[in-house]
Design an enzyme around this catalytic site. Structure first.
Site, short mmCIF file in Angstrom:
data_model
loop_
_atom_site.label_atom_id
_atom_site.label_comp_id
_atom_site.label_asym_id
_atom_site.label_seq_id
_atom_site.Cartn_x
_atom_site.Cartn_y
_atom_site.Cartn_z
N GLU A 83 42.14 61.90 49.14
CA GLU A 83 41.93 60.49 48.82
C GLU A 83 43.24 59.73 49.02
O GLU A 83 43.44 58.66 48.47
CB GLU A 83 41.33 60.29 47.42
CG GLU A 83 41.96 61.07 46.32
CD GLU A 83 41.18 60.94 45.01
OE1 GLU A 83 40.99 59.80 44.55
OE2 GLU A 83 40.79 61.97 44.45
N CYS A 120 38.09 63.15 43.94
CA CYS A 120 38.59 64.52 43.75
C CYS A 120 37.54 65.60 44.00
O CYS A 120 37.89 66.78 44.12
CB CYS A 120 39.14 64.70 42.34
SG CYS A 120 40.29 63.41 41.87
N HIS A 244 37.88 70.33 36.99
CA HIS A 244 38.78 69.35 37.59
C HIS A 244 39.77 68.93 36.50
O HIS A 244 39.36 68.57 35.40
CB HIS A 244 38.01 68.13 38.10
CG HIS A 244 38.92 66.99 38.45
ND1 HIS A 244 39.92 67.13 39.40
CD2 HIS A 244 39.04 65.74 37.95
CE1 HIS A 244 40.58 65.99 39.48
NE2 HIS A 244 40.07 65.13 38.61
N1 CAA Z 1 51.93 63.47 19.99
C1 CAA Z 1 50.77 64.08 20.35
N2 CAA Z 1 49.77 63.45 21.04
C2 CAA Z 1 49.98 62.17 21.41
C3 CAA Z 1 51.17 61.48 21.06
C4 CAA Z 1 52.17 62.19 20.32
N3 CAA Z 1 53.30 61.60 19.97
N4 CAA Z 1 51.07 60.23 21.55
C5 CAA Z 1 49.86 60.13 22.19
N5 CAA Z 1 49.22 61.31 22.09
C6 CAA Z 1 47.91 61.67 22.64
C7 CAA Z 1 46.87 60.58 22.43
O1 CAA Z 1 46.27 60.69 21.15
C8 CAA Z 1 45.91 60.91 23.56
O2 CAA Z 1 45.10 62.03 23.23
P1 CAA Z 1 43.56 61.87 22.82
O3 CAA Z 1 42.90 61.19 24.00
O4 CAA Z 1 43.10 63.25 22.62
O5 CAA Z 1 43.55 61.01 21.60
C9 CAA Z 1 46.85 61.37 24.68
O6 CAA Z 1 48.05 61.74 24.05
C10 CAA Z 1 47.15 60.29 25.71
O7 CAA Z 1 47.67 59.18 25.02
P2 CAA Z 1 47.11 57.72 25.32
O8 CAA Z 1 45.61 57.74 25.32
O9 CAA Z 1 47.79 56.76 24.42
O10 CAA Z 1 47.64 57.56 26.80
P3 CAA Z 1 47.55 56.31 27.77
O11 CAA Z 1 46.67 55.27 27.21
O12 CAA Z 1 48.93 55.94 28.12
O13 CAA Z 1 46.86 56.91 29.08
C11 CAA Z 1 45.19 57.91 30.43
C12 CAA Z 1 46.06 58.04 29.17
C13 CAA Z 1 44.12 56.83 30.21
C14 CAA Z 1 44.52 59.24 30.70
C15 CAA Z 1 46.09 57.50 31.64
O14 CAA Z 1 47.07 58.49 31.87
C16 CAA Z 1 45.32 57.27 32.93
O15 CAA Z 1 44.82 56.17 33.18
N6 CAA Z 1 45.25 58.31 33.81
C17 CAA Z 1 44.60 58.17 35.12
C18 CAA Z 1 43.10 58.26 35.03
C19 CAA Z 1 42.63 59.66 34.74
O16 CAA Z 1 43.30 60.64 34.98
N7 CAA Z 1 41.37 59.76 34.24
C20 CAA Z 1 40.77 61.05 33.97
C21 CAA Z 1 39.29 61.06 34.25
S1 CAA Z 1 38.98 60.46 35.90
C22 CAA Z 1 39.34 61.79 36.89
O17 CAA Z 1 39.39 62.91 36.46
C23 CAA Z 1 39.57 61.54 38.37
C24 CAA Z 1 41.03 61.64 38.65
O18 CAA Z 1 41.53 62.70 38.97
C25 CAA Z 1 41.85 60.41 38.55
#
Ligand code: CAA
Length: 445
Positions: A83, A120, A244
């Site tokens: 991709e 993916c 994945h």
């Molecule tokens: N100690 C322990 N855990 C902590 C922490 C700390 N100090 N601070 C945060 N966390 C945890 C949060 O609780 C969260 O876990 P949970 O979901 O279990 O509650 C995790 O760490 C991530 O924290 P946030 O949710 O605050 O993180 P974020 O908002 O900055 O972003 C994300 C997370 C949305 C996944 C972002 O990285 C993102 O947009 N990623 C790209 C999209 C993606 O990968 N999506 C996955 C499904 S789609 C897919 O699979 C296709 C693909 O390959 C893209």
């Protein structure tokens, strides 16, 4: 019936690494444990300035061809799943074939080449195409080369920046395979979704939180579809379940959903009922909100049980080891999860031949696919031939400032000059652009 499946695999990581808890988190003002415990990531791989999806894919394919003593005439089909393509017309497989033809006698003139796109899940789809081609008897005794290669970059400042990665997986699909036989058992969950997409742009538009919900929803549908043809899945049916893995924390969520489903209406649910009650059933609740709240409470309790934790530790956790250290490789991600599982089995000296894997792929946009594979004799030798540990250890460790430079180098809209961080050594490298703006490659001795 002749067995068809994965005969060999090779992995090529980008040669740079970004340490997420120690280099990225402090600059972002984040607690390092957000990365290590929350997302489950330690490091991301990045391509050096002379690397891209073609060099990584061609380098993985060359290792595979050398090890299996193949020449171009042995390959009747080359499909690349990506991709991160930089051309709307000419497929990446032609560039990879062109690279390989520089170093082997003969050519891929009669090989059918293409590019598979569905985010993916495209790597798994390319394997499927190869399987069908061979099963249909159209392969003239030749094997198919499938290359899943991506540079998974997000816009600077996007939450997805934490989950970047770059690398390639090359897979040889053939009759009488040495690693895994593919079965016909397969299920799909597919819907028109806008969770993650790249409409004529390099970096994704992504609704991260929603993408996680869509991942789980499509996986559930694929699971239902799989069970409708293969029968109910039981917790001990599979030695490992590679998912994945955009980041390991996503798989932690998927694993819990999978286990709830696995044990529903089984004696395991009865055992669990003694401590945490039975799983909530929708018909017992007044409305959907009340039911979902009950499910959420049940899942929290399920997560803490020994039964779940033991299943997860044995079946899912071992699939995450490579991903934890390289980040998201998009099309290659589920294939490094499978490789991690097999490496774990080899390290544990497990006798895996005859055991099954449940492979759960996902592509945004969105589609999940679940299928089963059977490990065959020969798997250990193939897995022990991987040199991914050495590759990971020799990556150059970027400072944050260097990371920004590398991000700019691989941004198609920027034109920046940055010195390479590592020296190429017996590998394909990107050398610049040709007269029609095509990308050019050479083999650096
Ligand atoms: N100690 C322990 N855990 C902590 C922490 C700390 N100090 N601070 C945060 N966390 C945890 C949060 O609780 C969260 O876990 P949970 O979901 O279990 O509650 C995790 O760490 C991530 O924290 P946030 O949710 O605050 O993180 P974020 O908002 O900055 O972003 C994300 C997370 C949305 C996944 C972002 O990285 C993102 O947009 N990623 C790209 C999209 C993606 O990968 N999506 C996955 C499904 S789609 C897919 O699979 C296709 C693909 O390959 C893209």
């Amino acid at each position: 019936m002749t067995a068809v499946g994965i005969d060999a695999m090779e992995i090529w990581t980008g040669k740079l690494q970004l340490d997420l808890p120690n280099t990225f988190a402090p600059v972002k003002g984040d607690d390092p444990e957000k990365y290590t415990k929350g997302l489950g990531l330690e490091k991301s791989s990045f391509p050096d300035v002379y690397e891209d999806i073609v060099t990584m894919g061609a380098n993985a394919a060359k290792r595979l061809m050398d090890r299996k003593d193949l020449s171009p005439e042995d390959v009747g089909r080359i499909d690349v799943a990506t991709e991160s393509a930089f051309d709307h017309s000419k497929p990446v497989s032609t560039y990879i074939a062109g690279c390989l033809e520089q170093v082997y006698d003969g050519d891929f003139r009669h090989a059918n080449k293409g590019e598979r796109k569905f985010a993916c899940v495209a790597g798994t789809q390319a394997i499927d195409d190869a399987y069908n081609w061979i099963k249909a008897g159209r392969n003239r005794d030749k094997a198919a080369l499938v290359v899943a290669t991506d540079t998974a970059l997000y816009e600077r400042g996007d939450p997805g920046e934490a989950t970047q990665g770059a690398g390639a997986v090359a897979l040889l699909i053939d009759e009488d395979p040495d690693v895994l036989e593919l079965t016909g058992d397969q299920g799909y969950g597919s819907m028109d979704e806008t969770d993650f997409l790249k409409p004529n742009q390099q970096f994704p538009s992504v609704d991260g939180k929603r993408s996680m919900q869509v991942y789980l929803a499509r996986m559930r549908e694929a699971w239902e579809d799989y069970e409708s043809i293969a029968g109910k899945i039981e917790p001990d049916d599979f030695a490992y379940s590679p998912f994945h893995t955009p980041f390991p924390g996503m798989v932690r969520k998927a694993g819990l959903f999978a286990y709830r489903r696995l044990v529903r209406n089984t004696p395991v649910e009865d055992d669990l009922a003694e401590t945490i009650g039975r799983q909530p059933r929708e018909q017992d609740y007044e409305d959907r909100d009340a039911y979902e709240e009950a499910i959420s409470e049940y899942m929290d309790e399920l997560k803490a049980t020994d039964l779940y934790q033991n299943w997860y530790a044995g079946t899912v956790e071992p699939t995450l080891e490579l991903s934890r250290n390289v980040g998201n490789w998009y099309t290659g991600s589920v294939h490094i999860a499978r490789a991690s599982a097999l490496r774990h089995a080899a390290e544990m000296d497990k006798d895996l031949a005859g055991e099954k894997l449940l492979v759960a792929s996902y592509g945004s946009g969105a589609q999940a696919e679940i299928h089963s594979e059977v490990v065959v004799d020969g798997w250990r030798e193939e897995i022990e031939a991987l040199n991914i540990d050495e590759q990971l250890e020799s990556r150059y460790d970027l400072t944050f400032d260097e990371y920004e430079q590398v991000h700019n180098v691989h941004d198609y809209d920027k034109d920046v000059e940055v010195e390479e961080f590592t020296a190429p050594d017996g590998e394909f490298v990107f050398t610049g652009w040709g007269r029609m703006n095509e990308r050019k490659y050479e083999f650096a001795e």
